[in-house]
Write an enzyme that holds these catalytic residues in place. Structure first.
Site: not given
Length: 404
Positions: A376-377
């Site tokens: 999850d950036h």
């Protein structure tokens, strides 16, 4: 419909173990239910005569009626006459969207400003029939759509629909009828969760090729000593242990995110993706970081076997802090696995393949494998992922470090 776990909101009727009108007793196993995690038996809560309300395949919200137990036979007869029979309940049903045949859109009925040239009666007829009037060809003056155009459009639709039904019937007579598979229970939950995961996260993936020659050699040695160490260590066990070691060094990956706060954990609850006939199961190996390799191997084997048989207990698919997915038994080299929310990352392993590589400037044959991470950036970026990949590669290519 009983609630099995805090997150359960509905269940699917799998099968009734007794027939309509059967005299049952409290504690009898009368029904099998499937929720998003597992299947379970339902025990009768009272003595009496059973009137079945929900049929197999029905999706019933928690707290809604699946059956009625009448205290006496007379009461049962009264209830069975006044209450709907199984199959007549208005529970949630997934329906296909049927695409209607579309007539050719004629732009001459639409002005440059987007105004539809149509009579008032034509507009009313189109609205009442649920027709997009822009798709109707106008035969009136200057391409204006008149009432007759709407009537003709409806007739054409009905003709096309009838022709389609006839063609399908003819095809079914030759090749057999299409099979409709309802998306229920576990598979329905998986579809919903995976779709929402991609919609609600900034997911990105990275991959690296690693040399698993030494790791494979270690696995062979441990397999030969299985009687001595008390278990048969698999490649998946070694990869799981290496993952646990890496997560202890990178707490931001061993975390959950609710959109506002990141929670890191002092322990590793390792979720393991297991492909079962009923759908993807993800049992959780709790406190994996406190286990020896043999403990991890035995506990993981037990979880995986029960997951495939649909015998996981309540809570054994919840509380995970990180997920691994090994697709090495299939001809898959690289994949982009989807994160299991609220976790923030998932690691996958591809198949092992012997190939020619360069080691110390010399060509040689080694066993190579790809490992890949989806993250999850919003929580961490490529810098942290690079460090995770570096450490994982180090453990895999120097497997003695896994034992430290």
């Amino acid at each position: 419909m009983p609630r099995a776990g805090l997150t359960m909101v509905e269940g699917t009727i799998v099968t009734w173990k007794v027939e309509e009108g059967t005299q049952v007793k409290k504690g009898d196993s009368i029904l099998e239910i499937e929720n998003e995690k597992t299947t379970m038996d339902f025990e009768c809560t009272a003595d009496g005569y059973l009137h079945i309300v929900a049929k197999p395949g029905d999706v019933v919200s928690v707290g809604n009626v699946t059956a009625i137990v009448a205290e006496t036979l007379e009461e049962y007869k009264t209830i069975s006459k006044s209450q709907p029979n199984a199959g007549n309940n208005e529970f949630e049903v997934d329906k296909e969207n049927v695409e209607k045949p579309q007539a050719k859109q004629v732009t001459s009925s639409v002005t440059s400003s987007g105004h539809i040239k149509a009579t008032g009666l034509a507009k009313k007829l189109a609205a009442s029939a649920g027709i997009d009037i822009k798709k109707v060809e106008g035969t009136g003056p200057n391409g204006r759509i008149v009432a007759k155009d709407i009537d003709d459009y409806i007739k054409n639709m009905e003709t096309a629909k009838a022709a389609n039904i006839e063609a399908n019937a003819a095809q079914s007579e030759i090749y057999g009828s299409p099979e409709i598979i309802p998306l229920t229970g576990v598979r329905r939950s998986i579809a919903k969760n995976m779709y929402e995961s991609l919609q609600n996260m900034a997911q990105s993936s990275a991959a690296v090729e690693v040399d698993v020659t030494k790791l494979n050699d270690m696995r062979k040695i441990l397999t030969e000593k299985k009687d001595f160490i008390g278990c048969k260590v698999t490649m998946n066990d070694l990869l799981a242990m290496a993952t646990v070691k890496v997560l202890k060094k990178h707490p931001l990956a061993n975390a959950t995110f609710d959109g506002k706060e990141i929670t890191t954990y002092p322990y590793v609850n390792l979720s393991v993706a297991v492909g079962a006939e009923a759908g993807l199961m993800v049992p959780v190996l709790k406190n994996a970081d406190r286990m020896t390799l043999s403990q991890l191997s035995n506990n993981l084997k037990d979880l995986v076997e029960r997951a495939k048989d649909g015998k996981l207990l309540n809570g054994e698919q919840s509380g995970g802090t990180f997920t691994i997915s090994n697709v090495g038994i299939f001809p898959i080299d690289i994949a982009t696995p989807i994160i299991n929310p609220p976790q923030v990352a998932i690691m996958g392993f591809g198949r092992s393949v012997k190939k020619m590589v360069v080691v110390d400037d010399e060509p040689c044959i080694r066993t190579m494998m790809n490992l890949f991470v989806t993250f999850d950036h919003r929580v961490f970026d490529g810098l942290e992922v690079g460090r995770i990949m570096y450490d994982m590669k180090e453990y895999i290519e120097n497997p003695e470090l896994i034992m430290v």
